[in-house]
Structures are given as C-alpha cells and as structure tokens.
Design an enzyme around this catalytic site. Structure first.
Site, PDB file in Angstrom:
ATOM      1  N   GLU A 310      15.030  -4.511   5.268  1.00  0.00           N
ATOM      2  CA  GLU A 310      14.439  -3.803   6.407  1.00  0.00           C
ATOM      3  C   GLU A 310      14.665  -4.533   7.717  1.00  0.00           C
ATOM      4  OE1 GLU A 310      10.338  -3.210   5.196  1.00  0.00           O
ATOM      5  OE2 GLU A 310      10.930  -1.468   4.030  1.00  0.00           O
ATOM      6  N   ASP A 384       7.937   1.041  -3.478  1.00  0.00           N
ATOM      7  CA  ASP A 384       7.164   0.548  -2.342  1.00  0.00           C
ATOM      8  C   ASP A 384       5.715   1.021  -2.391  1.00  0.00           C
ATOM      9  OD1 ASP A 384       6.841  -0.901  -0.073  1.00  0.00           O
ATOM     10  OD2 ASP A 384       8.064   0.363   1.237  1.00  0.00           O
ATOM     11  N   GLU A 412      -1.922   1.248   2.396  1.00  0.00           N
ATOM     12  CA  GLU A 412      -0.966   1.740   3.385  1.00  0.00           C
ATOM     13  C   GLU A 412      -0.476   3.159   3.068  1.00  0.00           C
ATOM     14  OE1 GLU A 412       2.479  -0.741   3.856  1.00  0.00           O
ATOM     15  OE2 GLU A 412       3.475   0.699   5.170  1.00  0.00           O
TER      16      GLU A 412
END
Ligand code: BDP
Length: 723
Positions: A310, A384, A412
């Site tokens: 990322e 993820d 999240e």
C-alpha cells in the site's frame, strides 16, 4: 444556593441512597471492567474473611502498583479499607510473594517452577498459624497478574475461599498496535489518539496509567504507540524522549514499548542515499539507531515494520527479499535482546494476481531465512479484516519461522464504533480452525502459541480500538473487544463465551439474569453482521473510499485489488470468486491437503465459505437447499432480524444497567438496525440488477433504488452515520 437548600439536597441524597434510588446511577464507561462496585451484601462477610489485610514485603514499582490496585479494588468492593502490613497479623491476610524474596513460597512448596516470568499461583493456605491467601510469582509482574486474577474472582462473584489457581501466558508478546497518527488523530475509526505527543515528555497524562492498568489486567505486555504507516520523525531524539517518558509509565505494569518504523528511515532520517538492506552503510545506520533507542529506553521491546504494501516502501525496491529486509533490523536489535515484528501484509495491485494468495506466495519460500528474533506478523485472514475470512494459509505453513497473528480490535470494516459486534466470537473461530500442519488438531491457536513447531518466540498483535472517548472505545460493547483480545493473547485456546461472561459480569453486574442473555447476544452478534454485510463467503464489499457502509458495485479503474466487483464477480449467470485448484486461482491449494480438499469441493465446503472459493450459478443449491440467489437474499434479511433481536434483549436488560450506558447502547443498536437495512437493501438492489432475478417470496423490495444508494456513497467522504 441557600444553606436550607443544601441541607434539603443532602437529605434527598441520603434518603435516595437508603431506599436504593440511584443505585443504577449514571456511568460513563471510563472505568472499563475495573469498576470495583460493592459486592452483594450477602457475599460481603465471606469475602472479608479472606481479605482482612494485605501483606507486602517488597517495594518495587510493580509491587507498589499491585498494592494500589488491591487496596483500591478490595476496599471498594468489600466496603472496608484494606490495611497494608509488613507481616501477617491475622487470619484472612493476602500475601504478595516473589520467588527468592518471600519465604512463604518455599515453606508452602508453591509450584512456581513452571510459571516462567509472568505466571502466578494463588493459594489459600495456613501459614504461621494464620489462614492466608498467597499470590506468588517468579517476578513482581507475575504477582501483578495474579492480583488482577484475584480481583476478578470477586468481580465475577466467585468464592475466594480454598483457592488453588495457577496460570501463565501461552504467548510471549501480547501487543497492542496503535494506528495513531501524530497529530492525535487515528486512522481506522479508533477515535482521537490517547498519546498527547505535543506535551510529552513533560506532561504524562494520568490516562496513561489507567490505560496501563487496564492492559495489565488482561495480560497485554507490549505497545506500539504509532501508526503502521510510520512517520519517520518518531526516530528523532525529540520523539525518543517522549517515547521514553511513556515507557516509564507503562513499565511498572509489565508493558514494554515498541515502535513502528519505515524501511526507508536510513534515507529519510539518516540522509543516506539508499535503504538497501544489504548495503553496509544501511546496516550500520540501523545498528547505531537501535543502540541510540536503547540509551533512551533500556528495556525497549523492538520494532514493527510494514513493507512493500500500500505504498509503503520495502526491500522489493532493491530486489531484496522480505527476509533480507527483516534481518538487517533483527541484527541491529539482537545485541539488545530486541524483537522485530515484520508484517506479512505484502501485496501489489497487479490484477492478474489473486490478492489473497500474495502473502503466502511471498513468505512461504522464505521459511527458515528469518533470524530467530523475528516474528512474521500475519493478519488473521489472507485479505483484510473482513467480517469472515478463512484463516490465513500462512498459519502452519512455515515450520522454521516464528509466526504471530494480527487482528483488528478496532472495527474498521465492521460498523465502526456503533455496531455491537463481539470480536471474541470471530477470533475464536479463526484460532480454533485446524491447519493440519502436523496432522489433525494443529489449530491456529497451537501454531501461534508455538506448540506445533516448538517456536521459542511467539506473538499476538491487535490493532487498538482505544481513543480519548470517555469510554475509551466509542461504545461499551467495544470494550469487550479490547478485553477479549487481551484474554485471548494470554490464552488463544480460551473460550470466547467464558471471556464474555467475565467481561459482562465485571462491566455491568454478575447477576446471572443479566450475564446469560447478554452473552448469548454477544456470541450471536458476529453472525448478524456477517449476514447483513457479506454472507455466504462474500468479502471486500465495503465502500473502498472510507471502509464504511456497502458498495458491492464499487469499481474504480486501476484498483482491481480493491474493487468490490472483483471480489463478488457477480454477473447475470452467477456469483463468487473461483479460487479452486481445478478451475480457479488455486488459492485453496495453499492449504494443507485435508483443508484444501474441503474448500475445493462443492459437496464438502460449508455455505459460510462458499462464495470465497467458488463461482456458482444463481440457481446453485446451497446446503440450506435454496438457490444461491434466494439464500443470499434471505441471509441479508436475516441479519436485519438478528439486530432487531439484539435490540429486544437489550431492552429487557434495563433494570440491570445504569441509565447512561443503557441509553447509549440502545441508540447504537437502533443505528445498527438502520445500517443493517442499508447493507441489506443496497446489496439486494445491486445483485438484483446484475442477476435480473425476482425477489424470493416474503422479501420486501429495497427501500430505495440502486441509484439512490450509489448517490449516498458519493456524498459520504468519511465514515459517518448517514441517516
Ligand atoms: C488496511 C487499513 C490501512 C492499513 C492497512 C495495513 O485500511 O489503513 O494501513 O490495513 O494493515 O485495512 O497496513
């Protein structure tokens, strides 16, 4: 206020207290599970009998905080100040005893030999003609853990007579990763950072002490205070001083300081021309920098690195392997006894490469190449932190590498602060999964506790959900995720239900009429979110911009690794990602044959994993006996129903809960219901537009059009409740 009114108010308060009004008084959740409210009257006498005084003969900082905690907790729960003495004077004495310093351990032959550095024994016994309870450990930190365990006994309404408890952690490094950015913000929905960097090292906020107490009470012994996408400024002397001040606060609680760093620090901080891990100047720079850190923090724990992921740079930029990148740091840490956590979250956005295969493909060939002070930190699933993922195939794949697990304690992708989602139930599913690494019974828990491959170094990391909210985590039930994370790092084999029972009793009341239904609700909460968000093995269906809310139609050019459509692969004929060996990406083949055989086989695979591994036609019959289209829609709908059921249970809990915490949870559940409908209706609207199928009988049409939901997402730039 007049004297009369003050007097009148005092009378009101006294009367209210007498008749019990205000017993369920307002609480803001700040005390977490360490509330130490008075125990039920009937139980007080028995508890007092075995807690008449506290015998302390040692004066280390850790023993001092242990003493403070016991005095605070026992005095408050038993309604009587607990005297501290230096020798036993009466029956009911509680003795703190560290091996080598307290004779009582050898006199009573307490079995401390196998306890290691952090274990403890709590034993009721007779010593010097008095009935005593000894809390013993080989170190003062062991005694601290024992003290919290003793307090828990009372907090959960268990007896303190005839105790014979012995325990020790099964994982060595039990660490919270704070993904906090330096300006006090926090990535990933954990609220504002609790670290007041601007004022450190001069001002040490008392919050840090409460934070340390809470962590010690659940066995957490390590902290990475900064963002995983690390800011190089943390390595400057100015910030190292701040870090050292924080380490001083955490130390008495048995917590070590770690730091997240970027691999390019030799350039960004050191001014070198390269960060090539094999370059001698780079090696020297890291060795010097690490030595410098140890001058500030002599017991510094070590470093954490995210590389080649990322946008974070890594060894790949220099055609080096992940092991090359890790070892230069490991070598720098080794002389100081430091540990390196090197993350396996490595992936590129090459659309030809199934993203979930990349960590295994990168790290499996490097087995045996990492230094012995490296822990490769692997996310629980290969993607993820999605609501459900199969366990990462790296667990059990590398006999010669220390593998640690990473989970997100912060939700999240799971509804942010509001949704009631007990993650303990999720993590238990992963930890209990069988890798077959060494035959049947090689669970993920047994891999990460080191027992399968006899690893000498073990670690378990969680991305913290802690911020400056009065209740730390944004909601009371999010506290259960912090709590259960700690308890599972201590014992990854522990039962999520039993942990929830302790938490509910300590956080609210041990009354069984409360704990029973609330724990049932917590255990069911995980499947509720899976059902309305991503049932039947769907994954990565969230809005990619801010990770909040649904966006199964999401499809941004050039981001194949992020696009939800690339993961659901729905078209007019069918749905699901073919990762089978025969016709798909052969991700299934990364597992041991016994596991791969199940995932590969439509006849054997569980419905919960179906669309993760298989692309099936809309008419394909699931194990539930329904066409997949119907089953999918029913799952979305069921998820909403499950939230409504949670609301009902909670409403019945009103008599047991203080007004403020009751009201906040009530409103959050209402919000969750609205969001569940948002997920359900927009997902059904999208998949219906793709499949052209009619809605199954009894299912109401989506509240809004697909365009309406798309429009809503374009207006949501950040994770906010949109209703
Ligand atoms: C993703 C988060 C991102 C993290 C990344 C990671 O959205 O902020 O940096 O994980 O694990 O889920 O590094």
């Amino acid at each position: 206020m007049s004297a009369f009114r003050i007097f009148a108010c005092a009378i009101c308060v006294a009367v209210a207290t007498l008749i019990g009004i205000g017993r369920a008084s307002a609480e803001d959740g700040h005390e977490l599970w360490l509330r130490y409210r008075p125990v039920a009257d009937a139980a007080t006498a028995a508890y007092r009998q075995s807690a008449s005084e506290l015998v302390v003969t040692d004066n280390s900082p850790t023993i001092a905080v242990t003493q403070a905690e016991l005095v605070k907790g026992l005095s408050a729960m038993l309604g009587k100040p607990l005297p501290v003495v230096s020798a036993v004077t009466q029956d009911g004495a509680i003795m703190l005893a560290v091996t080598g310093k307290a004779k009582v351990i050898s006199d009573l032959r307490l079995p401390v030999a196998g306890l290691g550095n952090e274990g403890f024994v709590i034993r009721s016994a007779t010593w010097q003609n008095h009935k005593v309870t000894v809390i013993a450990g080989n170190t003062d930190v062991g005694v601290l853990y024992g003290a919290f365990r003793y307090l828990r006994q009372i907090q959960t309404a268990q007896s303190t007579a005839n105790l014979n408890i012995s325990d020790k952690p099964r994982v060595q490094i039990r660490v919270l990763n704070h993904w906090d950015v330096l300006g006090r913000g926090s990535a990933n929905s954990a609220g504002q950072s609790i670290w007041d960097w601007p004022k450190l090292p001069a001002w040490k906020d008392p919050l840090y002490t409460d934070y340390a107490r809470a962590n010690a009470s659940i066995g957490i012994n390590a902290v990475v205070p900064n963002q995983i996408n690390a800011d190089p400024v943390m390595l400057s002397p100015m910030y190292l001083r701040k870090l050292a001040a924080l380490a001083d606060v955490l130390r008495p609680y048995g917590i070590k300081m770690y730091l997240s760093v970027q691999v390019t620090s030799p350039m960004t901080v050191g001014g070198l021309k390269t960060a090539d891990p094999l370059d001698p100047a780079v090696k020297k720079w890291w060795a010097d920098k690490v030595s410098e850190i140890y001058t500030y923090i002599p017991d510094f724990g070590g470093l954490l690195v995210k590389a080649d992921s990322e946008g974070e740079p890594g060894p790949q930029s220099y055609q080096r392997t992940q092991a090359d990148g890790a070892n230069v740091l490991a070598d720098a840490l080794k002389p100081h006894g430091g540990i390196l956590f090197w993350r396996a979250f490595v992936y590129s956005n090459d659309p030809k490469w199934d993203r979930v295969k990349q960590a295994y493909d990168t790290f499996k060939p490097l087995d045996g190449k990492f230094r012995d002070n490296v822990i490769v930190q692997v996310k629980n699933g290969p993607l993820d932190f999605q609501p459900r993922e199969p366990f990462s195939p790296l667990f059990g794949a590398t006999p010669k590498t220390n593998i640690g697990m990473e989970v997100e304690v912060v939700k999240e992708y799971l509804g942010g602060a509001t949704h009631l989602f007990y993650l303990g139930a999720y993590w238990e599913e992963v930890l209990q999964a069988d890798t077959y690494a060494k035959g049947k019974g090689s669970t993920v828990a047994s891999v990460i506790d080191g027992s399968v491959f006899k690893n000498k170094l073990t670690g378990f990391a969680g991305v913290a959900n802690i911020g400056t909210d009065r209740d730390w985590c944004g909601s009371t039930f999010n506290q259960a995720n912090w709590y259960s994370f700690g308890r599972l790092t201590w014992d990854p084999h522990a039962s999520a239900r039993a942990i929830a029972e302790d938490w509910a009793a300590m956080t609210f009341t041990p009354d069984k009429a409360f704990v029973g239904p609330v724990v049932d609700m917590m255990m069911a909460s995980r499947e509720a979110d899976v059902d309305f968000m991503m049932p039947l093995g769907l994954h990565h269906q969230f809005a990619t911009g801010h990770h909040y809310g649904p966006e199964p139609w999401g499809n941004t050019a050039g981001r194949e690794d992020w696009n939800p459509v690339n993961y659901n692969r729905a078209d007019k004929d069918g749905i699901g990602y073919d990762r089978t060996t025969a016709t798909g990406t052969n991700y299934a083949g990364q597992y041991k044959p016994q596991v791969a055989a199940v995932f590969n086989d439509l006849k054997r695979i569980d419905d919960k994993d179906l669309l993760w591994f298989h692309h099936v036609s809309w008419d394909y019959k699931t194990k539930a006996g329904l066409p997949v289209w119907d089953d999918l829609v029913r799952h979305y709908d069921r998820g909403v129903g499950e939230v409504v059921a949670m609301e009902k249970i909670w409403a019945e809990m009103k008599p047991y809960v203080d007004t403020d915490r009751f009201a906040k949870t009530t409103v959050f559940l209402q919000m969750q219901e609205k969001e569940a409908k948002w997920w359900r209706d927009s997902s059904i609207a999208y998949f219906q537009s793709v499949s052209g199928r009619p809605l199954p009988e009894g299912i109401a049409p989506p509240e809004h059009s697909l365009d309406w939901y798309k429009e809503l997402n374009t207006s949501l730039k950040v994770p906010v409740y949109p209703f």
